[in-house]
Design a protein around this motif. Sequence first.
Motif, PDB file in Angstrom:
ATOM      1  N   PHE A  80     -20.845  22.102   3.181  1.00  0.00           N
ATOM      2  CA  PHE A  80     -21.149  23.501   2.877  1.00  0.00           C
ATOM      3  C   PHE A  80     -22.168  24.077   3.856  1.00  0.00           C
ATOM      4  O   PHE A  80     -21.993  25.190   4.351  1.00  0.00           O
ATOM      5  N   SER A  81     -23.226  23.337   4.152  1.00  0.00           N
ATOM      6  CA  SER A  81     -24.258  23.903   5.022  1.00  0.00           C
ATOM      7  C   SER A  81     -23.731  24.166   6.421  1.00  0.00           C
ATOM      8  O   SER A  81     -24.027  25.203   7.019  1.00  0.00           O
ATOM      9  N   ILE A  82     -22.922  23.278   6.955  1.00  0.00           N
ATOM     10  CA  ILE A  82     -22.369  23.480   8.297  1.00  0.00           C
ATOM     11  C   ILE A  82     -21.354  24.607   8.295  1.00  0.00           C
ATOM     12  O   ILE A  82     -21.351  25.468   9.179  1.00  0.00           O
ATOM     13  N   ASN A  83     -20.478  24.650   7.290  1.00  0.00           N
ATOM     14  CA  ASN A  83     -19.485  25.728   7.228  1.00  0.00           C
ATOM     15  C   ASN A  83     -20.125  27.085   6.976  1.00  0.00           C
ATOM     16  O   ASN A  83     -19.668  28.098   7.501  1.00  0.00           O
ATOM     17  N   PHE A  84     -21.186  27.134   6.174  1.00  0.00           N
ATOM     18  CA  PHE A  84     -21.876  28.403   5.939  1.00  0.00           C
ATOM     19  C   PHE A  84     -22.665  28.848   7.170  1.00  0.00           C
ATOM     20  O   PHE A  84     -22.826  30.036   7.412  1.00  0.00           O
ATOM     21  N   PHE A 106     -13.478  25.992  -5.881  1.00  0.00           N
ATOM     22  CA  PHE A 106     -14.055  24.688  -5.589  1.00  0.00           C
ATOM     23  C   PHE A 106     -13.743  23.711  -6.719  1.00  0.00           C
ATOM     24  O   PHE A 106     -13.390  22.557  -6.480  1.00  0.00           O
ATOM     25  N   GLN A 107     -13.849  24.157  -7.962  1.00  0.00           N
ATOM     26  CA  GLN A 107     -13.516  23.292  -9.095  1.00  0.00           C
ATOM     27  C   GLN A 107     -12.047  22.896  -9.052  1.00  0.00           C
ATOM     28  O   GLN A 107     -11.707  21.736  -9.327  1.00  0.00           O
ATOM     29  N   GLU A 108     -11.185  23.840  -8.701  1.00  0.00           N
ATOM     30  CA  GLU A 108      -9.762  23.524  -8.577  1.00  0.00           C
ATOM     31  C   GLU A 108      -9.536  22.487  -7.488  1.00  0.00           C
ATOM     32  O   GLU A 108      -8.769  21.537  -7.667  1.00  0.00           O
ATOM     33  N   LEU A 109     -10.204  22.662  -6.367  1.00  0.00           N
ATOM     34  CA  LEU A 109     -10.085  21.719  -5.260  1.00  0.00           C
ATOM     35  C   LEU A 109     -10.554  20.331  -5.685  1.00  0.00           C
ATOM     36  O   LEU A 109      -9.915  19.329  -5.379  1.00  0.00           O
ATOM     37  N   MET A 110     -11.652  20.287  -6.410  1.00  0.00           N
ATOM     38  CA  MET A 110     -12.189  19.004  -6.874  1.00  0.00           C
ATOM     39  C   MET A 110     -11.276  18.329  -7.891  1.00  0.00           C
ATOM     40  O   MET A 110     -11.247  17.108  -7.982  1.00  0.00           O
ATOM     41  N   SER A 111     -10.543  19.111  -8.655  1.00  0.00           N
ATOM     42  CA  SER A 111      -9.730  18.527  -9.724  1.00  0.00           C
ATOM     43  C   SER A 111      -8.317  18.192  -9.274  1.00  0.00           C
ATOM     44  O   SER A 111      -7.580  17.560 -10.020  1.00  0.00           O
ATOM     45  N   GLU A 112      -7.931  18.585  -8.071  1.00  0.00           N
ATOM     46  CA  GLU A 112      -6.586  18.277  -7.586  1.00  0.00           C
ATOM     47  C   GLU A 112      -6.396  16.772  -7.458  1.00  0.00           C
ATOM     48  O   GLU A 112      -7.267  16.067  -6.978  1.00  0.00           O
ATOM     49  N   GLY A 113      -5.266  16.314  -7.876  1.00  0.00           N
ATOM     50  CA  GLY A 113      -4.900  14.926  -7.654  1.00  0.00           C
ATOM     51  C   GLY A 113      -5.785  13.904  -8.307  1.00  0.00           C
ATOM     52  O   GLY A 113      -6.144  12.911  -7.689  1.00  0.00           O
ATOM     53  N   ALA A 124     -13.961  14.426  -0.269  1.00  0.00           N
ATOM     54  CA  ALA A 124     -15.119  13.895   0.448  1.00  0.00           C
ATOM     55  C   ALA A 124     -14.740  13.455   1.855  1.00  0.00           C
ATOM     56  O   ALA A 124     -15.470  13.696   2.810  1.00  0.00           O
ATOM     57  N   GLN A 125     -13.588  12.845   2.008  1.00  0.00           N
ATOM     58  CA  GLN A 125     -13.152  12.386   3.320  1.00  0.00           C
ATOM     59  C   GLN A 125     -12.736  13.544   4.223  1.00  0.00           C
ATOM     60  O   GLN A 125     -12.852  13.452   5.437  1.00  0.00           O
ATOM     61  N   ASN A 126     -12.228  14.597   3.657  1.00  0.00           N
ATOM     62  CA  ASN A 126     -11.705  15.725   4.424  1.00  0.00           C
ATOM     63  C   ASN A 126     -12.526  16.980   4.170  1.00  0.00           C
ATOM     64  O   ASN A 126     -12.018  18.091   4.223  1.00  0.00           O
ATOM     65  N   ARG A 127     -13.786  16.805   3.912  1.00  0.00           N
ATOM     66  CA  ARG A 127     -14.630  17.875   3.399  1.00  0.00           C
ATOM     67  C   ARG A 127     -14.758  19.073   4.326  1.00  0.00           C
ATOM     68  O   ARG A 127     -14.762  20.202   3.860  1.00  0.00           O
ATOM     69  N   PHE A 128     -14.868  18.867   5.624  1.00  0.00           N
ATOM     70  CA  PHE A 128     -15.076  20.005   6.513  1.00  0.00           C
ATOM     71  C   PHE A 128     -13.881  20.945   6.521  1.00  0.00           C
ATOM     72  O   PHE A 128     -14.035  22.146   6.341  1.00  0.00           O
ATOM     73  N   SER A 129     -12.703  20.381   6.715  1.00  0.00           N
ATOM     74  CA  SER A 129     -11.519  21.245   6.766  1.00  0.00           C
ATOM     75  C   SER A 129     -11.209  21.839   5.405  1.00  0.00           C
ATOM     76  O   SER A 129     -10.804  23.000   5.310  1.00  0.00           O
ATOM     77  N   GLN A 130     -11.406  21.078   4.339  1.00  0.00           N
ATOM     78  CA  GLN A 130     -11.120  21.581   2.998  1.00  0.00           C
ATOM     79  C   GLN A 130     -12.084  22.706   2.611  1.00  0.00           C
ATOM     80  O   GLN A 130     -11.662  23.725   2.061  1.00  0.00           O
ATOM     81  N   ILE A 131     -13.364  22.543   2.889  1.00  0.00           N
ATOM     82  CA  ILE A 131     -14.354  23.574   2.565  1.00  0.00           C
ATOM     83  C   ILE A 131     -14.141  24.784   3.465  1.00  0.00           C
ATOM     84  O   ILE A 131     -14.239  25.927   3.024  1.00  0.00           O
ATOM     85  N   GLN A 133     -11.302  25.800   4.691  1.00  0.00           N
ATOM     86  CA  GLN A 133     -10.124  26.483   4.162  1.00  0.00           C
ATOM     87  C   GLN A 133     -10.462  27.239   2.876  1.00  0.00           C
ATOM     88  O   GLN A 133     -10.036  28.374   2.678  1.00  0.00           O
ATOM     89  N   LEU A 134     -11.236  26.619   2.003  1.00  0.00           N
ATOM     90  CA  LEU A 134     -11.673  27.258   0.752  1.00  0.00           C
ATOM     91  C   LEU A 134     -12.428  28.552   1.042  1.00  0.00           C
ATOM     92  O   LEU A 134     -12.141  29.592   0.437  1.00  0.00           O
ATOM     93  N   ILE A 135     -13.372  28.503   1.964  1.00  0.00           N
ATOM     94  CA  ILE A 135     -14.150  29.675   2.332  1.00  0.00           C
ATOM     95  C   ILE A 135     -13.246  30.770   2.887  1.00  0.00           C
ATOM     96  O   ILE A 135     -13.359  31.938   2.521  1.00  0.00           O
ATOM     97  N   SER A 136     -12.318  30.373   3.732  1.00  0.00           N
ATOM     98  CA  SER A 136     -11.386  31.336   4.321  1.00  0.00           C
ATOM     99  C   SER A 136     -10.558  32.037   3.251  1.00  0.00           C
ATOM    100  O   SER A 136     -10.340  33.245   3.303  1.00  0.00           O
ATOM    101  N   GLU A 137     -10.096  31.268   2.266  1.00  0.00           N
ATOM    102  CA  GLU A 137      -9.308  31.858   1.169  1.00  0.00           C
ATOM    103  C   GLU A 137     -10.129  32.844   0.365  1.00  0.00           C
ATOM    104  O   GLU A 137      -9.630  33.904  -0.008  1.00  0.00           O
ATOM    105  N   VAL A 138     -11.364  32.516   0.086  1.00  0.00           N
ATOM    106  CA  VAL A 138     -12.222  33.405  -0.712  1.00  0.00           C
ATOM    107  C   VAL A 138     -12.572  34.663   0.076  1.00  0.00           C
ATOM    108  O   VAL A 138     -12.650  35.757  -0.487  1.00  0.00           O
TER     109      VAL A 138
END
Length: 140
Positions: A80-84, A106-113, A124-131, A133-138
């Motif tokens: 989060f800090s790097i993406n922000f 973010f809760q949806e992302l955390m609860s997937e799978g 956690a393993q793909n955190r940079f790209s996932q976060i 993408q999440l920010i971009s969607e919002v």
Amino acid sequence: LYYPTQGNNLGVLDSSEILNDTMSRLNQMSVDERDNLERTFRRSMQAIYEIFGGKAFVIHYRKGIWKSGQYLNKSFFEAFSINFAVLDSKQLQMLVSRKQHLNRKFQELMSEGEDGAGGYHYLAQNRFSQIRQLISEVLS
């Protein structure tokens, strides 16, 4: 100083190499450059606090229940800090104004799978790209 532009992590450097390289780079910077980094960091942390509150980096998700953890979740602090940090003030303010949406996504992302195909460990393993993408969607 390290924004992962390729892949999902910080590249081939391990954490001690990153720390050593960062300290070397900081020592070569001017006072103005270091002050700018500090302002960027503080601006990011302020937005994160306004969005997630005082438990921004100590949350975890288990079997459908959000809990406050005891320890800093370094993976999410880093992601989060790097993406922000790469966002401008207008984008950060937009995220703050859409904080319920960001929290929900973010809760949806955390609860997937939860069956092991994704979820917390995958994120956690793909955190940079996932976060990212999440920010971009919002923001869109």
